[in-house]
Design a protein around this motif. Structure first.
Motif, PDB file in Angstrom:
ATOM      1  N   ILE A   1     -33.969 -23.843 -57.990  1.00  0.00           N
ATOM      2  CA  ILE A   1     -34.725 -22.686 -58.480  1.00  0.00           C
ATOM      3  C   ILE A   1     -36.207 -23.016 -58.531  1.00  0.00           C
ATOM      4  N   ASN A   2     -36.483 -24.258 -58.898  1.00  0.00           N
ATOM      5  CA  ASN A   2     -37.862 -24.709 -58.951  1.00  0.00           C
ATOM      6  C   ASN A   2     -38.538 -24.579 -57.582  1.00  0.00           C
ATOM      7  N   GLU A   3     -37.826 -24.998 -56.546  1.00  0.00           N
ATOM      8  CA  GLU A   3     -38.383 -24.911 -55.182  1.00  0.00           C
ATOM      9  C   GLU A   3     -38.557 -23.456 -54.753  1.00  0.00           C
ATOM     10  N   LEU A   4     -37.594 -22.608 -55.153  1.00  0.00           N
ATOM     11  CA  LEU A   4     -37.700 -21.184 -54.820  1.00  0.00           C
ATOM     12  C   LEU A   4     -38.975 -20.582 -55.390  1.00  0.00           C
ATOM     13  N   LEU A   5     -39.228 -20.871 -56.666  1.00  0.00           N
ATOM     14  CA  LEU A   5     -40.376 -20.263 -57.326  1.00  0.00           C
ATOM     15  C   LEU A   5     -41.706 -20.858 -56.873  1.00  0.00           C
ATOM     16  N   LYS A   6     -41.676 -22.065 -56.356  1.00  0.00           N
ATOM     17  CA  LYS A   6     -42.901 -22.651 -55.827  1.00  0.00           C
ATOM     18  C   LYS A   6     -43.133 -22.263 -54.367  1.00  0.00           C
ATOM     19  N   GLY A   7     -42.048 -21.828 -53.703  1.00  0.00           N
ATOM     20  CA  GLY A   7     -42.180 -21.426 -52.303  1.00  0.00           C
ATOM     21  C   GLY A   7     -42.270 -22.591 -51.352  1.00  0.00           C
ATOM     22  N   GLU A   8     -41.751 -23.740 -51.785  1.00  0.00           N
ATOM     23  CA  GLU A   8     -41.782 -24.938 -50.926  1.00  0.00           C
ATOM     24  C   GLU A   8     -40.823 -25.975 -51.488  1.00  0.00           C
ATOM     25  N   LYS A   9     -40.411 -26.910 -50.637  1.00  0.00           N
ATOM     26  CA  LYS A   9     -39.537 -27.978 -51.101  1.00  0.00           C
ATOM     27  C   LYS A   9     -40.370 -29.018 -51.821  1.00  0.00           C
ATOM     28  N   THR A  10     -39.788 -29.570 -52.909  1.00  0.00           N
ATOM     29  CA  THR A  10     -40.526 -30.534 -53.738  1.00  0.00           C
ATOM     30  C   THR A  10     -39.778 -31.848 -53.791  1.00  0.00           C
ATOM     31  N   LYS A  11     -40.527 -32.881 -54.202  1.00  0.00           N
ATOM     32  CA  LYS A  11     -39.903 -34.189 -54.394  1.00  0.00           C
ATOM     33  C   LYS A  11     -39.108 -34.174 -55.691  1.00  0.00           C
ATOM     34  N   GLU A  12     -38.120 -35.045 -55.773  1.00  0.00           N
ATOM     35  CA  GLU A  12     -37.235 -35.045 -56.929  1.00  0.00           C
ATOM     36  C   GLU A  12     -37.923 -35.523 -58.202  1.00  0.00           C
ATOM     37  N   ASN A  13     -38.950 -36.402 -58.074  1.00  0.00           N
ATOM     38  CA  ASN A  13     -39.585 -36.907 -59.295  1.00  0.00           C
ATOM     39  C   ASN A  13     -40.427 -35.813 -59.950  1.00  0.00           C
ATOM     40  N   ASN A  14     -40.447 -35.809 -61.262  1.00  0.00           N
ATOM     41  CA  ASN A  14     -41.207 -34.852 -62.076  1.00  0.00           C
ATOM     42  C   ASN A  14     -40.716 -33.420 -61.913  1.00  0.00           C
ATOM     43  N   ILE A  15     -39.446 -33.288 -61.492  1.00  0.00           N
ATOM     44  CA  ILE A  15     -38.943 -31.937 -61.201  1.00  0.00           C
ATOM     45  C   ILE A  15     -38.794 -31.102 -62.463  1.00  0.00           C
ATOM     46  N   GLU A  16     -38.497 -31.729 -63.610  1.00  0.00           N
ATOM     47  CA  GLU A  16     -38.339 -30.975 -64.843  1.00  0.00           C
ATOM     48  C   GLU A  16     -39.669 -30.332 -65.243  1.00  0.00           C
ATOM     49  N   HIS A  17     -40.749 -31.113 -65.130  1.00  0.00           N
ATOM     50  CA  HIS A  17     -42.071 -30.577 -65.470  1.00  0.00           C
ATOM     51  C   HIS A  17     -42.432 -29.411 -64.557  1.00  0.00           C
ATOM     52  N   LEU A  18     -42.153 -29.588 -63.266  1.00  0.00           N
ATOM     53  CA  LEU A  18     -42.453 -28.528 -62.311  1.00  0.00           C
ATOM     54  C   LEU A  18     -41.649 -27.271 -62.608  1.00  0.00           C
ATOM     55  N   SER A  19     -40.404 -27.457 -63.005  1.00  0.00           N
ATOM     56  CA  SER A  19     -39.548 -26.309 -63.288  1.00  0.00           C
ATOM     57  C   SER A  19     -40.108 -25.484 -64.445  1.00  0.00           C
ATOM     58  N   VAL A  20     -40.536 -26.139 -65.499  1.00  0.00           N
ATOM     59  CA  VAL A  20     -41.119 -25.443 -66.635  1.00  0.00           C
ATOM     60  C   VAL A  20     -42.380 -24.707 -66.209  1.00  0.00           C
ATOM     61  N   GLU A  21     -43.182 -25.382 -65.428  1.00  0.00           N
ATOM     62  CA  GLU A  21     -44.440 -24.788 -64.967  1.00  0.00           C
ATOM     63  C   GLU A  21     -44.195 -23.549 -64.121  1.00  0.00           C
ATOM     64  N   THR A  22     -43.261 -23.660 -63.185  1.00  0.00           N
ATOM     65  CA  THR A  22     -43.001 -22.527 -62.298  1.00  0.00           C
ATOM     66  C   THR A  22     -42.302 -21.385 -63.024  1.00  0.00           C
ATOM     67  N   MET A  23     -41.439 -21.711 -63.997  1.00  0.00           N
ATOM     68  CA  MET A  23     -40.787 -20.656 -64.760  1.00  0.00           C
ATOM     69  C   MET A  23     -41.805 -19.890 -65.599  1.00  0.00           C
ATOM     70  N   MET A  24     -42.778 -20.611 -66.163  1.00  0.00           N
ATOM     71  CA  MET A  24     -43.830 -19.947 -66.921  1.00  0.00           C
ATOM     72  C   MET A  24     -44.654 -19.048 -65.999  1.00  0.00           C
ATOM     73  N   SER A  25     -44.874 -19.541 -64.782  1.00  0.00           N
ATOM     74  CA  SER A  25     -45.610 -18.738 -63.799  1.00  0.00           C
ATOM     75  C   SER A  25     -44.832 -17.487 -63.440  1.00  0.00           C
ATOM     76  N   TYR A  26     -43.518 -17.622 -63.308  1.00  0.00           N
ATOM     77  CA  TYR A  26     -42.684 -16.471 -62.975  1.00  0.00           C
ATOM     78  C   TYR A  26     -42.671 -15.465 -64.132  1.00  0.00           C
ATOM     79  N   ASN A  27     -42.630 -15.972 -65.347  1.00  0.00           N
ATOM     80  CA  ASN A  27     -42.667 -15.072 -66.509  1.00  0.00           C
ATOM     81  C   ASN A  27     -43.965 -14.271 -66.543  1.00  0.00           C
ATOM     82  N   ARG A  28     -45.072 -14.944 -66.205  1.00  0.00           N
ATOM     83  CA  ARG A  28     -46.351 -14.232 -66.147  1.00  0.00           C
ATOM     84  C   ARG A  28     -46.327 -13.175 -65.050  1.00  0.00           C
TER      85      ARG A  28
END
Length: 227
Positions: free
Chosen positions: A61-88
């Motif tokens: 879901i994190n990759e979907l909301l960022k529109g690109e594939k991401t590395k596995e490290n720091n994925i939790e932080h990215l997920s929170v960031e992108t979910m907040m972006s989606y909420n906005r």
């Protein structure tokens, strides 16, 4: 959040998985138009579709909301960031919808009120102006002319507002005046309606300086002015 980027990402992954828009739509139980809308950047999937869509495209879901594939490290932080972006993004879209709905409601109300007011106007839907002051006075007027009132003592002037342009109105006025008897008085030409016994002293259109709004002036008096 880049909606266009996400749409291109969905289209790219769908093609990589050898799926047509219709095939992906069938799997998600949506229409192919919905898929096309996402891929063209004109909308995003509903939150309830994130998990099944990501499963079909083999992404998070994190990759979907960022529109690109991401590395596995720091994925939790990215997920929170992108979910907040989606909420906005969702809140912004909701505000846009509410604003659009408000505009539509205002337009509908203004249109309704305008038509209600005009429906009670004594001239707007008529082709003749009937005087409130002189019995028998019934003067042809351009349709959809808005009544603004009459003033005078022995001589009455009626003012009408119209959006029609002077050229067309002048043709209408001249045609009507030519049907009446010309009367010359004090070096002026007036027009006498023998059947209804009143005299037109002036019938003209004048621009108010507001651009497309014009005023029609009709001045008349009882009886016939003697030459």
């Amino acid at each position: 959040m880049n909606q266009e980027k996400i749409g291109k990402f969905i289209a790219e992954l769908r093609k990589e998985n050898n799926m047509t828009q219709m095939e992906l739509a069938d799997k998600l139980k949506v229409t192919d138009r919905a898929i096309s809308k996402w891929e063209n950047g004109r909308g995003l999937p509903d939150v309830s579709l994130f998990e099944p869509l990501c499963k079909e495209l083999n992404i998070s879901i994190n990759e979907l909301l960022k529109g690109e594939k991401t590395k596995e490290n720091n994925i939790e932080h990215l997920s929170v960031e992108t979910m907040m972006s989606y909420n906005r993004y969702i809140k912004r879209k909701e505000k846009q919808k509410m604003f659009l709905l408000l505009i539509i409601i205002v337009i509908v109300l203004c249109t309704f009120l305008t038509m209600a007011i005009l429906s009670f106007n004594k001239t707007f839907f008529e082709t003749k102006y009937t005087s409130d002051f002189v019995s028998g006075v019934s003067i042809p007027i351009p349709k959809h002319s808005y009544y603004r009132g009459t003033g005078g003592m022995d001589v009455y002037t009626t003012k009408l507002k119209t959006l029609k342009q002077p050229d067309g109105i002048n043709i209408f006025i001249n045609r009507y005046l030519c049907s009446l008897e010309k009367v010359e008085y004090d070096n002026e030409i007036y027009y006498y309606d023998q059947e209804n016994n009143f005299t037109i002293l002036q019938y003209r259109i004048n621009n108010d300086g507001i651009g497309f709004i014009n005023t029609i002036y009709i001045t008349y008096t009882e009886g016939r002015i003697e030459s």
